[in-house]
Design a protein around this motif. Structure first.
Motif, mmCIF file in Angstrom:
data_model
loop_
_atom_site.group_PDB
_atom_site.id
_atom_site.type_symbol
_atom_site.label_atom_id
_atom_site.label_comp_id
_atom_site.label_asym_id
_atom_site.label_seq_id
_atom_site.Cartn_x
_atom_site.Cartn_y
_atom_site.Cartn_z
ATOM 1 N N SER A 97 85.782 84.699 30.654
ATOM 2 C CA SER A 97 85.371 83.832 31.755
ATOM 3 C C SER A 97 86.562 83.609 32.692
ATOM 4 O O SER A 97 87.340 84.527 32.929
ATOM 5 N N SER A 98 86.706 82.396 33.200
ATOM 6 C CA SER A 98 87.805 82.089 34.117
ATOM 7 C C SER A 98 88.019 80.585 34.154
ATOM 8 O O SER A 98 87.090 79.804 33.954
ATOM 9 N N ILE A 99 89.247 80.206 34.446
ATOM 10 C CA ILE A 99 89.580 78.791 34.637
ATOM 11 C C ILE A 99 88.675 78.168 35.706
ATOM 12 O O ILE A 99 88.317 76.995 35.644
ATOM 13 N N TRP A 100 88.265 79.000 36.700
ATOM 14 C CA TRP A 100 87.434 78.467 37.788
ATOM 15 C C TRP A 100 86.025 78.138 37.319
ATOM 16 O O TRP A 100 85.315 77.368 37.962
ATOM 17 N N GLY A 101 85.608 78.689 36.196
ATOM 18 C CA GLY A 101 84.322 78.314 35.615
ATOM 19 C C GLY A 101 84.356 76.920 35.025
ATOM 20 O O GLY A 101 83.324 76.299 34.781
ATOM 21 N N ILE A 102 85.576 76.410 34.777
ATOM 22 C CA ILE A 102 85.753 75.060 34.232
ATOM 23 C C ILE A 102 85.995 74.064 35.360
ATOM 24 O O ILE A 102 85.385 73.007 35.436
ATOM 25 N N SER A 103 86.929 74.416 36.266
ATOM 26 C CA SER A 103 87.362 73.444 37.282
ATOM 27 C C SER A 103 86.797 73.697 38.671
ATOM 28 O O SER A 103 86.844 72.829 39.527
ATOM 29 N N GLY A 104 86.270 74.919 38.905
ATOM 30 C CA GLY A 104 85.801 75.261 40.245
ATOM 31 C C GLY A 104 86.981 75.544 41.163
ATOM 32 O O GLY A 104 88.063 74.998 40.978
ATOM 33 N N ALA A 105 86.777 76.443 42.125
ATOM 34 C CA ALA A 105 87.842 76.756 43.074
ATOM 35 C C ALA A 105 87.275 76.840 44.479
ATOM 36 O O ALA A 105 86.259 77.486 44.713
ATOM 37 N N SER A 106 87.955 76.195 45.406
ATOM 38 C CA SER A 106 87.606 76.296 46.822
ATOM 39 C C SER A 106 87.689 77.756 47.247
ATOM 40 O O SER A 106 88.580 78.486 46.815
ATOM 41 N N CYS A 107 86.762 78.188 48.059
ATOM 42 C CA CYS A 107 86.695 79.577 48.551
ATOM 43 C C CYS A 107 86.366 80.582 47.450
ATOM 44 O O CYS A 107 86.461 81.787 47.665
ATOM 45 N N GLU A 108 86.008 80.087 46.270
ATOM 46 C CA GLU A 108 85.533 80.983 45.207
ATOM 47 C C GLU A 108 84.304 80.349 44.560
ATOM 48 O O GLU A 108 84.170 80.319 43.341
#
Length: 252
Positions: free
Chosen positions: A146-157
């Motif tokens: 997965s990805s860290i962004w699946g946990i915290s969310g990322a702007s522009c992603e």
């Protein structure tokens, strides 16, 4: 615990998207531990063969398979090929993924579908295809990258974060479903890793990201591979339904 499980070194691992980056590192990590390795790729035939050659140096059975994981038909064809070589996976690593960088207002419907399909539909189809054999032998490991962004969310992603967040929920739910069958399901959600995926950022942007990470650097693909390997071990059988994020202290 079922004591008729085949020895770890006689097991087979299938890694999707294994022609480069984290997938290639995972393939080599398992080969070095003497497991049989199946390297999946989409189009990077020569790169996949290069990974295969590296794995073969460890004296294990290695095969490469190509399939578009958005297609159930192609996955079933891949399974037939794998089965004909007597190599059905005991360990499935759903690693294939694509990212998308840009404002949500600029995301086309085609972009959305492609990112969701590759990052979420493909793991669903692969898991559905290969888990019956694990269930019948009362043993298996499914590890989703997965990805860290699946946990915290990322702007522009936003699309990528959505897909990986879905993968994390898929992991937790499926772990409960498969636990009675002796099959564990976990996700590894890396922070920034030194791979092609980071090449969308220029040098100054990369330096800025590194400054945000307490360890002050990106992860190496090998460091992610070692966690995937650990979760696949027979002695990791009590770890299931977890989303573990190796991220250098970026998100705690």
């Amino acid at each position: 615990m079922n004591h008729t499980i085949k020895p770890f070194t006689e097991q087979t691992v299938l890694i999707t998207g294994a022609s480069r980056g984290i997938g290639a590192a995972i393939a080599e990590r398992f080969a070095s531990a003497r497991l049989n390795v199946i390297i999946h790729y989409l189009q990077s035939h020569e790169a996949a063969n290069e990974v295969a050659r590296t794995c073969m140096k460890y004296g294990v059975k290695v095969m490469t398979v190509s399939a578009d994981l958005q297609s159930k038909e192609q996955i079933l064809r891949m399974k037939d090929k794998i089965e004909s070589h007597g190599m059905l996976p005991d360990i499935l690593v759903n690693n294939a993924g694509i990212s998308h960088y840009g404002l949500l207002s600029d995301v086309s419907e085609e972009d959305w579908d492609r990112v969701i399909n590759v990052n979420m539909k493909a793991p669903f189809l692969c898991t559905q295809t290969f888990m019956p054999a694990m269930i019948s032998q009362k043993y298996g490991r499914i590890i989703n990258v997965s990805s860290i962004w699946g946990i915290s969310g990322a702007s522009c992603e936003v699309v990528y974060s959505t897909a990986k967040g879905g993968m994390n929920a898929f992991t937790k739910a499926l772990a409960k479903e498969l636990a009675p069958s002796g099959v564990t399901v976990n996700a590894v959600a890396p922070g920034a890793v030194q791979t092609d995926m980071m090449s969308t950022f220029d040098a100054s942007e990369q330096a800025e990201i590194e400054n945000d990470i307490p360890l002050g650097r990106f992860a190496l693909p090998d460091e992610i591979a070692s966690l995937v390997y650990f979760l696949s071990l027979p002695e990791s059988s009590y770890i299931t339904g977890q989303v573990i994020s190796p991220n250098g202290g970026w998100l705690t």
